[in-house]
Write a protein that holds these residues in place. Structure first.
Motif, mmCIF file in Angstrom:
data_model
loop_
_atom_site.group_PDB
_atom_site.id
_atom_site.type_symbol
_atom_site.label_atom_id
_atom_site.label_comp_id
_atom_site.label_asym_id
_atom_site.label_seq_id
_atom_site.Cartn_x
_atom_site.Cartn_y
_atom_site.Cartn_z
ATOM 1 N N GLU A 137 77.898 95.740 19.879
ATOM 2 C CA GLU A 137 79.094 94.971 20.217
ATOM 3 C C GLU A 137 79.307 94.929 21.730
ATOM 4 O OE1 GLU A 137 83.600 95.789 19.202
ATOM 5 O OE2 GLU A 137 82.464 95.190 17.431
ATOM 6 N N ILE A 138 79.502 93.747 22.249
ATOM 7 C CA ILE A 138 79.752 93.555 23.683
ATOM 8 C C ILE A 138 81.052 94.257 24.069
ATOM 9 C CG2 ILE A 138 80.139 91.834 25.501
ATOM 10 C CD1 ILE A 138 77.307 91.801 24.231
ATOM 11 N N GLY A 139 81.049 94.874 25.237
ATOM 12 C CA GLY A 139 82.223 95.593 25.695
ATOM 13 C C GLY A 139 82.242 97.033 25.223
ATOM 14 N N ASN A 140 81.261 97.369 24.413
ATOM 15 C CA ASN A 140 81.133 98.697 23.858
ATOM 16 C C ASN A 140 80.959 99.774 24.920
ATOM 17 O OD1 ASN A 140 80.971 100.193 21.490
ATOM 18 N ND2 ASN A 140 79.427 98.848 20.640
ATOM 19 N N GLU A 141 80.380 99.386 26.053
ATOM 20 C CA GLU A 141 80.054 100.392 27.060
ATOM 21 C C GLU A 141 81.284 101.123 27.593
ATOM 22 O OE1 GLU A 141 80.132 96.249 28.246
ATOM 23 O OE2 GLU A 141 78.554 97.247 27.165
ATOM 24 N N ASP A 142 82.456 100.547 27.402
ATOM 25 C CA ASP A 142 83.681 101.188 27.878
ATOM 26 C C ASP A 142 84.389 101.999 26.794
ATOM 27 O OD1 ASP A 142 83.366 100.029 30.400
ATOM 28 O OD2 ASP A 142 84.299 98.177 29.714
ATOM 29 N N CYS A 143 83.851 102.028 25.601
ATOM 30 C CA CYS A 143 84.490 102.681 24.472
ATOM 31 C C CYS A 143 84.091 104.162 24.445
ATOM 32 C CB CYS A 143 84.043 101.989 23.181
ATOM 33 S SG CYS A 143 85.348 101.736 22.023
ATOM 34 N N GLN A 144 85.003 105.012 24.878
ATOM 35 C CA GLN A 144 84.724 106.435 24.921
ATOM 36 C C GLN A 144 85.896 107.206 24.341
ATOM 37 O OE1 GLN A 144 83.620 107.673 28.856
ATOM 38 N NE2 GLN A 144 81.979 106.193 29.002
ATOM 39 N N ILE A 151 83.501 113.989 26.695
ATOM 40 C CA ILE A 151 83.521 112.542 26.506
ATOM 41 C C ILE A 151 82.445 112.163 25.494
ATOM 42 C CG2 ILE A 151 83.248 110.292 27.625
ATOM 43 C CD1 ILE A 151 85.760 111.861 28.467
ATOM 44 N N ARG A 152 82.882 111.476 24.441
ATOM 45 C CA ARG A 152 81.973 110.980 23.407
ATOM 46 C C ARG A 152 81.941 109.453 23.494
ATOM 47 N NH1 ARG A 152 80.095 115.786 22.345
ATOM 48 N NH2 ARG A 152 81.433 117.156 21.127
ATOM 49 N N LYS A 153 80.761 108.900 23.402
ATOM 50 C CA LYS A 153 80.619 107.452 23.438
ATOM 51 C C LYS A 153 80.704 106.896 22.018
ATOM 52 C CE LYS A 153 77.879 103.882 25.496
ATOM 53 N NZ LYS A 153 77.888 103.532 26.873
ATOM 54 N N LEU A 154 81.506 105.870 21.844
ATOM 55 C CA LEU A 154 81.645 105.199 20.563
ATOM 56 C C LEU A 154 80.732 103.983 20.565
ATOM 57 C CD1 LEU A 154 83.207 105.190 17.867
ATOM 58 C CD2 LEU A 154 84.909 103.759 18.983
ATOM 59 N N LEU A 155 79.809 103.935 19.627
ATOM 60 C CA LEU A 155 78.837 102.845 19.530
ATOM 61 C C LEU A 155 79.204 101.988 18.325
ATOM 62 C CD1 LEU A 155 75.633 105.017 20.044
ATOM 63 C CD2 LEU A 155 77.001 103.866 21.786
ATOM 64 N N ILE A 156 79.402 100.715 18.559
ATOM 65 C CA ILE A 156 79.818 99.800 17.491
ATOM 66 C C ILE A 156 78.785 98.697 17.339
ATOM 67 C CG2 ILE A 156 81.651 98.273 16.673
ATOM 68 C CD1 ILE A 156 83.486 99.913 18.640
#
Length: 160
Positions: A137-144, A151-156
């Motif tokens: 998903e685009i914009g995912n890189e800011d989802c933490q 800090i955990r990264k959320l990957l969608i």
């Protein structure tokens, strides 16, 4: 948890892999926005305890959604997985193993994958292109997610 929950597609089943105490699935169940919740964890006593909680607190009688309790490793699942898939709070290797296994057997029919590895998110991102039919998903890189200072990264991923 709220950030993960907010990514779910209402009206679709929720698969809460490595569910631990089932907080994500419980919130989805209580909302009434999802037809079924599938709690999956390889630790049998966790699933049994969660099922007892449902029975004791009358969840099953008070809601129209169905709840399923699966005491097995996610990669051993033999049922098609549809709707929303949440795998959070485990390592990237475990997430990859689960997705590869169910995908290779044609069981991964989800619309959305919501993944939150404990670490090595970049490695997971590199390995997931081998799992067909999903776009990051685009914009995912800011989802933490800030989990007690980590800090955990959320990957969608969405179904193509």
């Amino acid at each position: 948890m709220q950030l993960i929950y907010d990514q779910l597609i209402p009206g679709n089943p929720v698969w809460d892999f490595c569910c631990d105490h089932g907080y994500m699935g419980l919130n989805a169940y209580e909302s009434g926005e999802f037809p079924s919740i599938h709690f999956v964890d390889q630790v049998r006593h966790i699933i049994e305890q969660l099922e007892r909680r449902f029975e004791q607190e009358h969840y099953i009688k008070d809601h129209s959604a169905q709840a399923f309790f699966l005491p097995l490793a996610g990669e051993d699942l033999l049922t098609p997985v549809e709707g929303n898939v949440v795998i959070a709070g485990v390592g990237a290797f475990t997430i990859e193993r689960i997705l590869r296994s169910i995908s290779s057997r044609g069981l991964l029919r989800a619309k959305k994958l919501i993944l939150c590895p404990q670490g090595r998110a970049e490695k997971l991102l590199q390995s997931l292109p081998e799992i067909p039919d999903f776009d990051y998903e685009i914009g995912n890189e800011d989802c933490q997610i800030d989990e007690r200072g980590r800090i955990r990264k959320l990957l969608i991923f969405n179904k193509k």
